[in-house]
Design a protein around this motif. Structure first.
Motif, mmCIF file in Angstrom:
data_model
loop_
_atom_site.group_PDB
_atom_site.id
_atom_site.type_symbol
_atom_site.label_atom_id
_atom_site.label_comp_id
_atom_site.label_asym_id
_atom_site.label_seq_id
_atom_site.Cartn_x
_atom_site.Cartn_y
_atom_site.Cartn_z
ATOM 1 N N ALA A 25 -32.483 -51.382 55.370
ATOM 2 C CA ALA A 25 -33.758 -51.702 55.324
ATOM 3 C C ALA A 25 -34.530 -51.556 54.069
ATOM 4 O O ALA A 25 -35.477 -52.474 53.478
ATOM 5 N N THR A 26 -34.521 -50.141 53.603
ATOM 6 C CA THR A 26 -35.001 -49.859 52.325
ATOM 7 C C THR A 26 -34.824 -50.458 51.391
ATOM 8 O O THR A 26 -35.526 -51.038 50.412
ATOM 9 N N ALA A 27 -33.395 -50.958 50.909
ATOM 10 C CA ALA A 27 -32.871 -51.649 49.994
ATOM 11 C C ALA A 27 -33.340 -53.024 49.970
ATOM 12 O O ALA A 27 -33.900 -53.707 48.981
ATOM 13 N N LEU A 28 -33.196 -53.648 51.010
ATOM 14 C CA LEU A 28 -33.768 -54.923 51.322
ATOM 15 C C LEU A 28 -35.540 -55.330 51.000
ATOM 16 O O LEU A 28 -35.550 -55.937 50.213
ATOM 17 N N VAL A 29 -36.167 -54.270 51.389
ATOM 18 C CA VAL A 29 -37.359 -54.391 51.268
ATOM 19 C C VAL A 29 -37.726 -53.928 49.869
ATOM 20 O O VAL A 29 -38.551 -54.681 49.369
ATOM 21 N N ILE A 30 -37.438 -52.976 49.407
ATOM 22 C CA ILE A 30 -38.087 -52.480 48.346
ATOM 23 C C ILE A 30 -37.275 -53.262 46.869
ATOM 24 O O ILE A 30 -38.053 -53.557 46.035
ATOM 25 N N PHE A 31 -36.095 -53.213 47.014
ATOM 26 C CA PHE A 31 -35.266 -53.727 45.922
ATOM 27 C C PHE A 31 -35.255 -55.377 45.896
ATOM 28 O O PHE A 31 -35.804 -55.873 44.964
ATOM 29 N N VAL A 32 -34.878 -55.857 46.835
ATOM 30 C CA VAL A 32 -34.728 -57.384 47.077
ATOM 31 C C VAL A 32 -36.338 -57.812 47.013
ATOM 32 O O VAL A 32 -36.557 -58.782 46.563
ATOM 33 N N GLY A 33 -37.014 -57.368 48.192
ATOM 34 C CA GLY A 33 -38.131 -57.867 48.364
ATOM 35 C C GLY A 33 -39.111 -57.831 47.047
ATOM 36 O O GLY A 33 -39.682 -58.941 46.626
ATOM 37 N N CYS A 34 -39.125 -56.557 46.310
ATOM 38 C CA CYS A 34 -39.941 -56.616 45.249
ATOM 39 C C CYS A 34 -39.541 -57.384 43.913
ATOM 40 O O CYS A 34 -40.265 -58.028 43.380
ATOM 41 N N THR A 35 -38.180 -57.601 43.854
ATOM 42 C CA THR A 35 -37.728 -58.273 43.007
ATOM 43 C C THR A 35 -38.111 -59.874 42.969
ATOM 44 O O THR A 35 -38.615 -60.653 42.143
ATOM 45 N N ILE A 36 -37.890 -60.232 44.156
ATOM 46 C CA ILE A 36 -38.500 -61.595 44.616
ATOM 47 C C ILE A 36 -39.941 -61.926 44.422
ATOM 48 O O ILE A 36 -40.335 -62.934 43.886
ATOM 49 N N TRP A 37 -40.858 -60.791 44.775
ATOM 50 C CA TRP A 37 -42.176 -60.929 44.496
ATOM 51 C C TRP A 37 -42.536 -60.977 43.249
ATOM 52 O O TRP A 37 -43.451 -61.505 42.662
#
Length: 297
Positions: A25-37
């Motif tokens: 969940a941390t990887a998805l939110v921080i890495f993937v989510g922040c990259t998309i943002w």
């Protein structure tokens, strides 16, 4: 029967899978989510604060019309090519020398690996002093009688990026040496014996037999070196702060300055997105060739 086995496989090692959920969940939110943002906001005219005021490709057009960004890309290309080749060559050479079962191997290995324990800021400051013409290496050699000796790379805009490269090699080569040494120690001794019996020169044994066998080790080293090249920032700030003029600017410094110094988040996001695209252009073909382009037995 196949359908009945699927739920069993799904719940196999269920405790381990549940324990891994926070990390996933941390990887998805921080890495993937922040990259998309970040990518989304690179198409906006965000300044001090992010806002969804889209301007299309304006930030990218401005980015590639900026002389500072073009210089930083050129510097990164030079620094990256030299760092990649020299770190691998020096690291492997040192590992091959240590693999000869020399005396005081542990001492030499510790000395060579020690710089990696220092932060990039400390390394940068130390080499700033060493390369300072007023009291560094140039001053010492001139005091020995060579009055015409000149070596001030950090103050020469033509070669300043090589001064930063020296500090990077000093710090990072030790880690690559240890990784290569571990790979060499994993080579079966019978291979060396067979090569000696066949009369194959040692250098040819390394080139034709040993290095191809160490392919996974070289891939690991390349990934580590490449990640350090893309994000180089601390050394530049500590040694030159981008100077003289713009001669030692790098993309990571451009991103940080745009976002926090110039308070232009949109431009910083655009620059960081271009850095991400550069990584993907290199990573995706390699991943395809490594895992999808051929079948392994």
């Amino acid at each position: 029967m196949a359908n009945a086995r699927r739920p069993v496989r799904l719940f196999r090692n269920i405790n381990a899978k549940i324990a891994a959920l926070p990390m996933v969940a941390t990887a998805l939110v921080i890495f993937v989510g922040c990259t998309i943002w970040t990518v989304v906001h690179s198409f906006t005219k965000s300044r001090l604060l992010p806002k969804l005021d889209f301007v299309g490709l304006d930030q990218y057009e401005r980015l590639w019309d900026t002389r500072r960004w073009l210089i930083s890309i050129e510097n990164l290309a030079i620094y990256g090519a030299c760092s990649l080749v020299l770190t691998l060559v020096i690291g492997f050479t040192l590992a091959a020398l240590l693999d000869q079962k020399i005396r005081f191997e542990n001492t030499f290995r510790t000395i060579l690996l020690y710089p990696f324990a220092l932060s990039f800021i400390v390394t940068g400051l130390a080499w700033q002093w060493i390369l300072n013409p007023e009291f560094g290496l140039q001053k010492i050699i001139r005091s020995l009688g060579w009055e015409g000796f000149t070596f001030d790379p950090l103050y020469n805009s033509e070669i300043v990026i090589y001064g930063i490269l020296i500090a990077a090699l000093w710090q990072g080569t030790g880690l690559i040496m240890v990784i290569m040494l571990a790979g060499l120690r994993g080579i079966d001794e019978d291979i060396w014996k067979a090569a000696r019996v066949d009369g194959i020169p040692k250098w040819k044994t390394y080139v034709v037999i040993i290095i191809p066998m160490m392919r996974p080790v070289f891939v690991t080293a390349l990934v580590l070196i490449a990640s350090g090249i893309i994000k180089v920032y601390d050394l530049v700030v500590a040694q030159t702060n981008g100077g003289p003029g713009l001669a030692s600017e790098v993309p990571a410094k451009y991103v940080i300055d745009s976002m926090f110094k110039n308070q232009n988040l949109g431009q910083g996001f655009a620059a960081s997105t271009m850095m991400l695209v550069t990584v993907l252009v290199i990573l995706i073909p390699w991943a395809y060739l490594e895992f999808g382009g051929k079948k392994h037995d």
